[in-house]
Design an enzyme around this catalytic site. Structure first.
Site, mmCIF file in Angstrom:
data_model
loop_
_atom_site.group_PDB
_atom_site.id
_atom_site.type_symbol
_atom_site.label_atom_id
_atom_site.label_comp_id
_atom_site.label_asym_id
_atom_site.label_seq_id
_atom_site.Cartn_x
_atom_site.Cartn_y
_atom_site.Cartn_z
ATOM 1 N N SER A 153 38.596 42.238 49.311
ATOM 2 C CA SER A 153 37.264 41.730 48.964
ATOM 3 C C SER A 153 37.051 40.294 49.449
ATOM 4 C CB SER A 153 37.056 41.799 47.445
ATOM 5 O OG SER A 153 38.051 41.048 46.765
ATOM 6 N N ASP A 397 35.655 33.980 37.136
ATOM 7 C CA ASP A 397 36.290 34.501 38.344
ATOM 8 C C ASP A 397 36.681 33.317 39.222
ATOM 9 O OD1 ASP A 397 36.984 35.580 40.788
ATOM 10 O OD2 ASP A 397 35.307 36.984 40.880
ATOM 11 N N HIS A 400 37.109 34.728 43.765
ATOM 12 C CA HIS A 400 36.076 34.907 44.782
ATOM 13 C C HIS A 400 35.226 33.641 44.907
ATOM 14 C CE1 HIS A 400 37.250 39.037 43.563
ATOM 15 N NE2 HIS A 400 37.173 39.237 44.876
#
Length: 421
Positions: A153, A397, A400
């Protein structure tokens, strides 16, 4: 007085022998049939082989000018060594609201992030400057070609950033993006070009290969299985690989020696470093067999850091990237989540490569950017509990990155190494 007649022996010598006549006839025939080819052959200048023309050893081999390169960076310039400077005049390179391809996990402004400071940072190498990202040059270079990002990702985030950097100069009806299982394809129709992303978090076959449902706690990678995914990469002109985060399950990694279809599975557990080395060697073997160093380029993006422990940069215990709005200033900072041993494995394996791999060393410069993560400002796949809502640090998070943001710099570095290696 008449001259004497030639004797019979002289007449015999003057006649053409049958063998000589046959040879001459054959030469005339070949000359007529292949006259043009013979002319081309004999019109070429003679070439003499000198000592300099002899093949060099593997350790001495020098690659000629790499495909797509149009220049060089300044002598001695390391574009990966530098500092972050605030720059409102050129940043951000696009607006979040103007790029429809950003996933909701990365649209921080849409999900309530109150500041934009993370968008105004520009990477400044110590001894030179990065060339500006030129979308027109990039698209013209990709005309009739395929560019593909392969990995997890984080590589998908870099892929989306790349598309956002290009799409604004393409008419609305001349571009599209489609997803087919593990493959996402952005098409620039007038250029007959595609920019693609392929989900393969380990590069090798694994039990986490489903592009949608891949949250597997007990991760297993199948040894020697790169062709499972590699068949979809064939024909790409530019490949950008990454793999790191999914290997970080502990000190060991489960490796399947047989097939996932076997009733009794043989699994070994080497160290993470040895397992990662196996994957790197598999990738390089695939590249050597399927890519042409005279026509194609291969990049590998190094590990992307996370910022889960604020004590590492002088913060309070128990905190992380949540509410961080400025970069880390310490030039020697290196987070514990980035294993130096993995960087060493990459260096050792790539040094032995028989194919020119361009290494995008984004780790150190990204280590400084504790402010650039999505934190809590993203789409949440599951409803947040009252306990989580009361403690945002618990669900931030710190892996990311917001877009626009840090990953646009990764692509500026990719652009730089593609055209000015």
């Amino acid at each position: 007085m008449k001259p004497p007649l030639p004797s019979s022996s002289v007449l015999r010598k003057a006649r053409l022998s049958p063998y000589l006549f046959t040879l001459l006839s054959f030469i005339v025939f070949v000359a007529v049939l292949y006259g043009e080819d013979l002319f081309c052959i004999f019109s070429q200048p003679l070439q003499f082989v000198s000592d300099q023309d002899q093949p060099v050893s593997k350790t001495e081999k020098k690659w000629e000018k790499l495909p797509f390169a149009i220049g060089k960076t300044e002598e001695g310039c390391d574009v990966f060594s530098g500092r972050w400077v605030r720059d409102e005049s050129t940043r951000p390179l696009y607006q979040e609201s103007e790029c429809p391809y950003i996933q909701p996990q990365l649209t921080c402004q849409e999900h309530g992030r109150p500041d934009k400071e993370y968008q105004y940072r520009r990477w400044q190498p110590h001894d030179c400057s990065l060339p500006s990202f030129n979308a027109t040059l990039m698209l013209e270079t990709l005309r009739g070609k395929r560019m593909m990002f392969v990995g997890d990702s984080l590589n998908r985030g870099q892929y989306v950033s790349f598309v956002c950097l290009l799409h604004s100069i393409i008419p609305e009806d001349a571009k599209s993006m489609e997803t087919f299982d593990s493959l996402t394809v952005f098409t620039a129709k007038e250029y007959n070009a595609t920019i693609e992303f392929y989900w393969a978090p380990f590069l090798l076959e694994s039990n986490s290969d489903n592009a949608v449902i891949h949250r597997v706690s007990d991760r297993i990678v199948r040894k020697g299985s790169i062709n499972k995914h590699g068949r979809y990469w064939k024909g790409a002109d530019i490949l950008v690989f990454n793999t790191y985060l999914w290997w970080m399950t502990g000190l060991k990694m489960k490796i399947l020696l047989g097939s996932f279809d076997d009733e009794v599975k043989e699994i070994v557990e080497p160290s993470t470093e040895d397992a990662y080395r196996m994957a790197m060697k598999s990738m390089l073997r695939w590249v050597r067999k399927n890519m042409d160093p005279k026509k194609t380029r291969v990049f590998f993006t190094s590990m992307s850091p996370s910022h889960g422990k604020s004590v590492e940069w002088g913060g309070e215990p128990g905190l992380n990237c949540y509410n961080e709005t400025t970069p880390i200033e310490d030039p020697n900072y290196w987070g514990s989540d980035c294993r130096q041993s993995i960087m060493q494995v990459i260096g050792e394996v790539f040094d032995e490569s028989k194919f020119p791999i361009t290494f995008l060393n984004i780790t150190q410069l990204s280590n400084y950017r504790k402010d650039a993560h999505t934190s809590i400002y993203k789409k949440q796949w599951n409803p947040l509990t009252p306990e989580q809502l009361a403690n945002p640090v618990s669900y931030a998070d710190c892996v990311h990155w917001c877009l626009p943001g840090l990953q646009d710099t990764w692509n500026e570095l990719l652009f730089s190494k593609l055209f000015y290696p």
